[in-house]
Design a protein around this motif. Structure first.
Motif, PDB file in Angstrom:
ATOM      1  N   ASP A 184      10.813 -24.859  24.895  1.00  0.00           N
ATOM      2  CA  ASP A 184      12.218 -25.255  24.985  1.00  0.00           C
ATOM      3  C   ASP A 184      13.047 -24.541  23.928  1.00  0.00           C
ATOM      4  N   ARG A 185      14.344 -24.486  24.189  1.00  0.00           N
ATOM      5  CA  ARG A 185      15.282 -23.908  23.230  1.00  0.00           C
ATOM      6  C   ARG A 185      16.319 -24.961  22.859  1.00  0.00           C
ATOM      7  N   VAL A 186      16.754 -24.954  21.602  1.00  0.00           N
ATOM      8  CA  VAL A 186      17.796 -25.878  21.153  1.00  0.00           C
ATOM      9  C   VAL A 186      19.123 -25.145  21.137  1.00  0.00           C
ATOM     10  N   ALA A 187      20.042 -25.596  21.969  1.00  0.00           N
ATOM     11  CA  ALA A 187      21.368 -24.989  22.014  1.00  0.00           C
ATOM     12  C   ALA A 187      22.184 -25.417  20.806  1.00  0.00           C
ATOM     13  N   LEU A 188      23.261 -24.688  20.544  1.00  0.00           N
ATOM     14  CA  LEU A 188      24.122 -25.035  19.412  1.00  0.00           C
ATOM     15  C   LEU A 188      24.545 -26.498  19.463  1.00  0.00           C
ATOM     16  N   ALA A 189      24.937 -26.954  20.634  1.00  0.00           N
ATOM     17  CA  ALA A 189      25.422 -28.329  20.772  1.00  0.00           C
ATOM     18  C   ALA A 189      24.330 -29.364  20.554  1.00  0.00           C
ATOM     19  N   GLY A 190      23.063 -28.942  20.566  1.00  0.00           N
ATOM     20  CA  GLY A 190      21.975 -29.875  20.357  1.00  0.00           C
ATOM     21  C   GLY A 190      21.503 -29.973  18.924  1.00  0.00           C
ATOM     22  N   ALA A 191      22.123 -29.191  18.032  1.00  0.00           N
ATOM     23  CA  ALA A 191      21.636 -29.158  16.648  1.00  0.00           C
ATOM     24  C   ALA A 191      21.646 -30.529  16.000  1.00  0.00           C
ATOM     25  N   ASP A 192      22.728 -31.279  16.206  1.00  0.00           N
ATOM     26  CA  ASP A 192      22.840 -32.558  15.512  1.00  0.00           C
ATOM     27  C   ASP A 192      21.937 -33.632  16.097  1.00  0.00           C
ATOM     28  N   ASP A 193      21.335 -33.370  17.238  1.00  0.00           N
ATOM     29  CA  ASP A 193      20.321 -34.283  17.768  1.00  0.00           C
ATOM     30  C   ASP A 193      18.969 -34.058  17.112  1.00  0.00           C
ATOM     31  N   HIS A 194      18.822 -32.941  16.429  1.00  0.00           N
ATOM     32  CA  HIS A 194      17.536 -32.595  15.798  1.00  0.00           C
ATOM     33  C   HIS A 194      17.591 -32.601  14.277  1.00  0.00           C
ATOM     34  N   VAL A 195      18.733 -32.245  13.699  1.00  0.00           N
ATOM     35  CA  VAL A 195      18.843 -32.165  12.242  1.00  0.00           C
ATOM     36  C   VAL A 195      19.254 -33.530  11.693  1.00  0.00           C
ATOM     37  N   PHE A 196      18.395 -34.094  10.877  1.00  0.00           N
ATOM     38  CA  PHE A 196      18.661 -35.408  10.283  1.00  0.00           C
ATOM     39  C   PHE A 196      19.644 -35.306   9.125  1.00  0.00           C
ATOM     40  N   GLY A 197      19.426 -34.340   8.254  1.00  0.00           N
ATOM     41  CA  GLY A 197      20.271 -34.243   7.070  1.00  0.00           C
ATOM     42  C   GLY A 197      19.930 -33.020   6.253  1.00  0.00           C
ATOM     43  N   LEU A 198      20.404 -33.004   5.034  1.00  0.00           N
ATOM     44  CA  LEU A 198      20.215 -31.828   4.201  1.00  0.00           C
ATOM     45  C   LEU A 198      19.942 -32.218   2.760  1.00  0.00           C
ATOM     46  N   CYS A 199      19.436 -31.229   2.032  1.00  0.00           N
ATOM     47  CA  CYS A 199      19.134 -31.382   0.622  1.00  0.00           C
ATOM     48  C   CYS A 199      19.473 -30.067  -0.068  1.00  0.00           C
ATOM     49  N   LEU A 200      19.506 -30.071  -1.367  1.00  0.00           N
ATOM     50  CA  LEU A 200      19.615 -28.814  -2.095  1.00  0.00           C
ATOM     51  C   LEU A 200      18.229 -28.219  -2.258  1.00  0.00           C
ATOM     52  N   LEU A 201      18.173 -26.918  -2.333  1.00  0.00           N
ATOM     53  CA  LEU A 201      16.896 -26.207  -2.313  1.00  0.00           C
ATOM     54  C   LEU A 201      16.978 -25.015  -3.262  1.00  0.00           C
ATOM     55  N   ASN A 202      15.918 -24.791  -4.017  1.00  0.00           N
ATOM     56  CA  ASN A 202      15.810 -23.606  -4.868  1.00  0.00           C
ATOM     57  C   ASN A 202      14.571 -22.845  -4.443  1.00  0.00           C
TER      58      ASN A 202
END
Length: 405
Positions: A204-222
């Motif tokens: 399967d492929r994730v379309a742009l409009a589907g990103a927020d159905d898969h991405v829970f959140g974010l963090c800072l990263l080094n």
């Protein structure tokens, strides 16, 4: 416990993490609230939350909640907001709030796969000029796709974990043969990391409009980088040992739902991306207005703006899956170094010091081309919230230890 409306870690934020205490070494799911941590599982029990919700919050990591999907994420956030603001829950929730200083952070989720992108045009152009003087700064594919590499999930560590200087092969300028030893050009990369919750099926492929159905959140990263090892090894297949020794992430993951007011249009793209990456008609912008700050030994050396990133997290995810590669709960993908147009907005020492040729001067009179043993690096960030307030993203911090024999 009441917090001011504009508290950086107030009710409009509510990032998730995993913690333990000296008196109770069990790993528990927590939510940062001001200078306290809400024991989420204990709060669910104390408030009589529904069994399915309580089960998600009683887990020793974010994994079950990540896998539960967006409807569950929305429901849990609403419950947490109610527990922390509704007077009916005050007596039940108060004992579940623990001083942050009395808790120990742990990696908040099990990292399934790790991919790091290269999404800042300013960073990519600067590094191209340094590594390929006299040639085009950007490779010919850069403005057609989000370039990235597959990293090492097993060496992702939580903020506060010391980083041991790596060893490897490096060839100094003018040398005919490589030598082995500790990296002499140890660097940082101030980034934003995105945490995948809902998986996808292989093929399967994730379309742009589907990103927020898969991405829970974010963090800072080094994404720590041994530039001398990297420069010798990266042709023809890209980074390996120069990157794989450690990647640090924040202890607290900010949910996307907290960043509605940080949405912003990305910069113009030229040429226009191919259809699967073309976000011009998307109803929701996927750029994020995050203001990063990089400190070296307590001294601010850069303030990179995330809003200038050429590629968005939705485009990164769309490209990551366009060949049918599956997503797994706990996948982590980084933005690549966040850099802006000015020298004081560059998110890596290789840019800030132009590969060591223009060392930074610190308040104690010392200079830095790259990191020395004992140096401590901290990356923080803020984002717009409702009513003009600023939300804080949890910092990512680490100290450099000498190479081991």
């Amino acid at each position: 416990m009441d917090l001011p409306h504009d508290a950086p870690f107030g009710v409009h934020n509510l990032p998730y993490g995993v913690f333990s205490t000296a008196g109770d070494p069990r790993r528990r799911l927590g939510v940062r609230y001001g200078d306290h941590v809400l024991d989420a599982g204990a709060a669910a029990r104390a408030t009589g939350a529904p069994a399915d919700l309580a089960e998600l919050l009683a887990a020793p990591s974010l994994g079950p909640l990540l896998a539960a999907g967006r409807p569950a994420w929305t429901r849990v956030r609403a419950a947490l907001t109610s527990w922390l603001t509704d007077e009916r829950h005050r007596a039940a929730v108060a004992p579940c709030l623990l001083p942050l200083a009395d808790t120990a952070p742990h990696l908040p989720f099990e990292v399934a796969d790790y991919v790091d992108f290269y999404a800042s045009e300013h960073h990519a152009s600067n590094v191209g000029r340094i590594f390929r003087p006299g040639a085009e700064a950007l490779p010919p594919n850069w403005k057609h796709l989000p370039i990235g590499y597959h990293g090492r999930a097993g060496t992702v560590v939580v903020s506060g974990t010391d980083v041991v200087r790596p060893c490897g092969q490096r060839r100094e300028p003018g040398e005919q043969a490589p030598s082995y030893g500790p990296s002499r050009r140890l660097d940082i990369e101030a980034e934003v990391g995105f945490v995948v919750g809902t998986p996808s099926a292989q093929g399967d492929r994730v379309a742009l409009a589907g990103a927020d159905d898969h991405v829970f959140g974010l963090c800072l990263l080094n994404d720590w980088s041994a530039r001398d090892i990297q420069a010798w090894e990266y042709v023809p297949l890209g980074p390996m040992l120069g990157k794989s020794f450690a990647t640090s992430v924040s202890a607290w993951v900010t949910p996307l739902d907290a960043l509605r007011h940080a949405r912003t249009a990305p910069p113009p793209r030229d040429p226009a991306p191919l259809p699967y990456l073309d976000d011009r008609a998307e109803p929701v912008p996927y750029g994020l207005d995050l203001a990063l700050e990089v400190r070296l030994n307590g001294h601010v050396v850069a303030r990179p703006p995330f809003a200038t990133m050429y590629w968005t997290y939705a485009q990164m995810l769309a490209h990551l899956t366009v060949n049918g590669a599956s997503l797994r709960t706990g996948d982590l993908f980084g933005s690549g170094t966040v850099s802006g147009p000015g020298r004081d907005t560059r998110g890596a020492l290789i840019e800030l010091t132009w590969n060591g040729e223009e060392p930074l001067r610190l308040p104690d009179g010392s200079g830095r081309g790259f990191l020395e043993d004992g140096d401590e690096v901290a990356v923080t960030a803020t984002a717009p919230g409702p009513d003009g307030i600023r939300l804080a993203l949890s910092e990512v911090r680490a100290r450099i230890l000498p190479a081991r024999p």
